[in-house]
Design a protein around this motif. Sequence first.
Motif, PDB file in Angstrom:
ATOM      1  N   VAL A 188       0.855  -1.182   0.000  1.00 21.87           N
ATOM      2  CA  VAL A 188       0.000   0.000   0.000  1.00 21.87           C
ATOM      3  C   VAL A 188       0.892   1.233   0.000  1.00 21.87           C
ATOM      4  CG1 VAL A 188      -1.709   1.318   1.305  1.00 21.87           C
ATOM      5  CG2 VAL A 188      -1.865  -1.181   1.208  1.00 21.87           C
ATOM      6  N   PHE A 189       0.635   2.158  -0.912  1.00 19.56           N
ATOM      7  CA  PHE A 189       1.442   3.368  -1.006  1.00 19.56           C
ATOM      8  C   PHE A 189       0.883   4.440  -0.079  1.00 19.56           C
ATOM      9  CE2 PHE A 189       3.234   1.026  -4.276  1.00 19.56           C
ATOM     10  CZ  PHE A 189       4.363   1.671  -4.764  1.00 19.56           C
ATOM     11  N   ALA A 190       1.750   4.991   0.777  1.00 23.82           N
ATOM     12  CA  ALA A 190       1.330   5.921   1.824  1.00 23.82           C
ATOM     13  C   ALA A 190       1.190   7.358   1.337  1.00 23.82           C
ATOM     14  CB  ALA A 190       2.308   5.859   3.003  1.00 23.82           C
ATOM     15  N   ARG A 191       1.261   7.560   0.029  1.00 25.17           N
ATOM     16  CA  ARG A 191       1.014   8.864  -0.596  1.00 25.17           C
ATOM     17  C   ARG A 191       1.925   9.937  -0.014  1.00 25.17           C
ATOM     18  NH1 ARG A 191      -5.454   8.468  -2.060  1.00 25.17           N
ATOM     19  NH2 ARG A 191      -5.495   6.180  -2.123  1.00 25.17           N
ATOM     20  N   SER A 192       1.375  10.976   0.605  1.00 20.29           N
ATOM     21  CA  SER A 192       2.205  12.090   1.078  1.00 20.29           C
ATOM     22  C   SER A 192       2.709  11.915   2.505  1.00 20.29           C
ATOM     23  CB  SER A 192       1.412  13.398   0.994  1.00 20.29           C
ATOM     24  OG  SER A 192       0.257  13.332   1.813  1.00 20.29           O
ATOM     25  N   GLN A 193       2.390  10.793   3.158  1.00 22.11           N
ATOM     26  CA  GLN A 193       2.816  10.605   4.543  1.00 22.11           C
ATOM     27  C   GLN A 193       4.303  10.259   4.623  1.00 22.11           C
ATOM     28  OE1 GLN A 193       0.284  11.317   6.987  1.00 22.11           O
ATOM     29  NE2 GLN A 193      -0.298  12.030   4.953  1.00 22.11           N
ATOM     30  N   THR A 194       4.965  10.807   5.619  1.00 24.20           N
ATOM     31  CA  THR A 194       6.374  10.481   5.817  1.00 24.20           C
ATOM     32  C   THR A 194       6.501   9.052   6.339  1.00 24.20           C
ATOM     33  OG1 THR A 194       6.467  11.191   8.131  1.00 24.20           O
ATOM     34  CG2 THR A 194       6.814  12.892   6.440  1.00 24.20           C
ATOM     35  N   THR A 195       7.718   8.557   6.346  1.00 23.11           N
ATOM     36  CA  THR A 195       7.967   7.202   6.839  1.00 23.11           C
ATOM     37  C   THR A 195       7.461   7.022   8.264  1.00 23.11           C
ATOM     38  OG1 THR A 195       9.880   6.927   5.400  1.00 23.11           O
ATOM     39  CG2 THR A 195       9.792   5.536   7.382  1.00 23.11           C
ATOM     40  N   TRP A 196       7.718   7.995   9.112  1.00 23.52           N
ATOM     41  CA  TRP A 196       7.381   7.830  10.531  1.00 23.52           C
ATOM     42  C   TRP A 196       5.904   8.067  10.778  1.00 23.52           C
ATOM     43  CZ3 TRP A 196      11.131   5.087  11.758  1.00 23.52           C
ATOM     44  CH2 TRP A 196      12.382   5.333  11.188  1.00 23.52           C
ATOM     45  N   GLN A 197       5.263   8.915   9.978  1.00 30.56           N
ATOM     46  CA  GLN A 197       3.811   9.050  10.056  1.00 30.56           C
ATOM     47  C   GLN A 197       3.133   7.761   9.598  1.00 30.56           C
ATOM     48  OE1 GLN A 197       3.431  12.514   7.624  1.00 30.56           O
ATOM     49  NE2 GLN A 197       3.754  13.933   9.308  1.00 30.56           N
ATOM     50  N   ALA A 198       3.665   7.165   8.528  1.00 27.43           N
ATOM     51  CA  ALA A 198       3.115   5.903   8.027  1.00 27.43           C
ATOM     52  C   ALA A 198       3.277   4.797   9.056  1.00 27.43           C
ATOM     53  CB  ALA A 198       3.797   5.521   6.720  1.00 27.43           C
ATOM     54  N   ARG A 199       4.378   4.811   9.800  1.00 30.78           N
ATOM     55  CA  ARG A 199       4.587   3.795  10.826  1.00 30.78           C
ATOM     56  C   ARG A 199       3.512   3.881  11.915  1.00 30.78           C
ATOM     57  NH1 ARG A 199       7.391   3.101  15.774  1.00 30.78           N
ATOM     58  NH2 ARG A 199       8.262   0.993  15.965  1.00 30.78           N
ATOM     59  N   ILE A 200       3.197   5.097  12.346  1.00 27.90           N
ATOM     60  CA  ILE A 200       2.147   5.269  13.349  1.00 27.90           C
ATOM     61  C   ILE A 200       0.800   4.849  12.782  1.00 27.90           C
ATOM     62  CG2 ILE A 200       0.897   6.977  14.723  1.00 27.90           C
ATOM     63  CD1 ILE A 200       3.547   8.533  14.936  1.00 27.90           C
ATOM     64  N   LEU A 201       0.537   5.242  11.541  1.00 24.24           N
ATOM     65  CA  LEU A 201      -0.721   4.883  10.894  1.00 24.24           C
ATOM     66  C   LEU A 201      -0.912   3.372  10.834  1.00 24.24           C
ATOM     67  CD1 LEU A 201      -3.259   5.540   9.232  1.00 24.24           C
ATOM     68  CD2 LEU A 201      -1.779   5.724   7.214  1.00 24.24           C
ATOM     69  N   LEU A 202       0.110   2.650  10.411  1.00 23.86           N
ATOM     70  CA  LEU A 202       0.005   1.196  10.311  1.00 23.86           C
ATOM     71  C   LEU A 202      -0.120   0.557  11.691  1.00 23.86           C
ATOM     72  CD1 LEU A 202      -0.075  -1.344   8.659  1.00 23.86           C
ATOM     73  CD2 LEU A 202       2.432  -1.309   8.531  1.00 23.86           C
ATOM     74  N   SER A 203       0.604   1.086  12.663  1.00 28.13           N
ATOM     75  CA  SER A 203       0.531   0.559  14.026  1.00 28.13           C
ATOM     76  C   SER A 203      -0.879   0.699  14.597  1.00 28.13           C
ATOM     77  CB  SER A 203       1.539   1.283  14.919  1.00 28.13           C
ATOM     78  OG  SER A 203       1.501   0.783  16.232  1.00 28.13           O
ATOM     79  N   VAL A 204      -1.486   1.869  14.378  1.00 27.06           N
ATOM     80  CA  VAL A 204      -2.854   2.097  14.843  1.00 27.06           C
ATOM     81  C   VAL A 204      -3.831   1.179  14.108  1.00 27.06           C
ATOM     82  CG1 VAL A 204      -4.739   3.771  14.885  1.00 27.06           C
ATOM     83  CG2 VAL A 204      -2.442   4.462  15.590  1.00 27.06           C
TER      84      VAL A 204
END
Length: 228
Positions: A188-204
């Motif tokens: 899944v491509f996280a679009r404009s989210q940074t690596t660390w924002q994407a990490r929190i998103l996936l964790s949640v």
Amino acid sequence: VGDQALAVTGAQRPHDHPDRDGPRNLLDALRVVSSSEARGHGSLLVFDGQAWPATGVRKVHTSDLRAFEAPSGPRLRVGACGVQAVAPARRRGIPGALQAVRERGLVPVDVVAAVPGGDGTALAAVLERGSRGIVLQGLGIGNVAPADTEQVRRAVSHGVPVLVTSRVRVRPMYGGGGGADLHRAGAVFARSQTTWQARILLSVALALRAQAPTDVVGSWLARLDLDA
């Protein structure tokens, strides 16, 4: 809580600098959270007289006072006339996420950085030790080496979700093991989210829906783009 804004701030200059920015930023943050203009904006980063949305914001300069940017621009400006809205309030929470994190905690997510000519060993290693989710920091628009793509295919086939990020907005464009192949492999491509924002998103998302976290992620990212 509710529509109340949450402000995060800091300083670019040390406290003993003759023109330190910390006190100004702190005062601006207090003005933001106490302002009716901030209601409905959710979490905001307040620096140098501007309030940026938490989603997509990134640091773009090491020491300049105006050090942050976001694809959708700032939400508020703070000046002599008080707090002024420059974009409509758009809170982009995930329903049920807070309760899920309270009950289950943030699920550990691994971050793997791709390199030119990568051989897939870093991805293979986190899979072997039982990774629950992976954020793959790709190159350019979201590309990796073919060997990494094979490991992504293996991860997804074993139920391990993979989000792709980069230093810029990512899109599944190129073949040869690149973004288009990653997309076909199930990443899944996280679009404009940074690596660390994407990490929190996936964790949640894993805490909320362990068996289908990419459904949560995909829905949230699509809504983010519609609201941007």
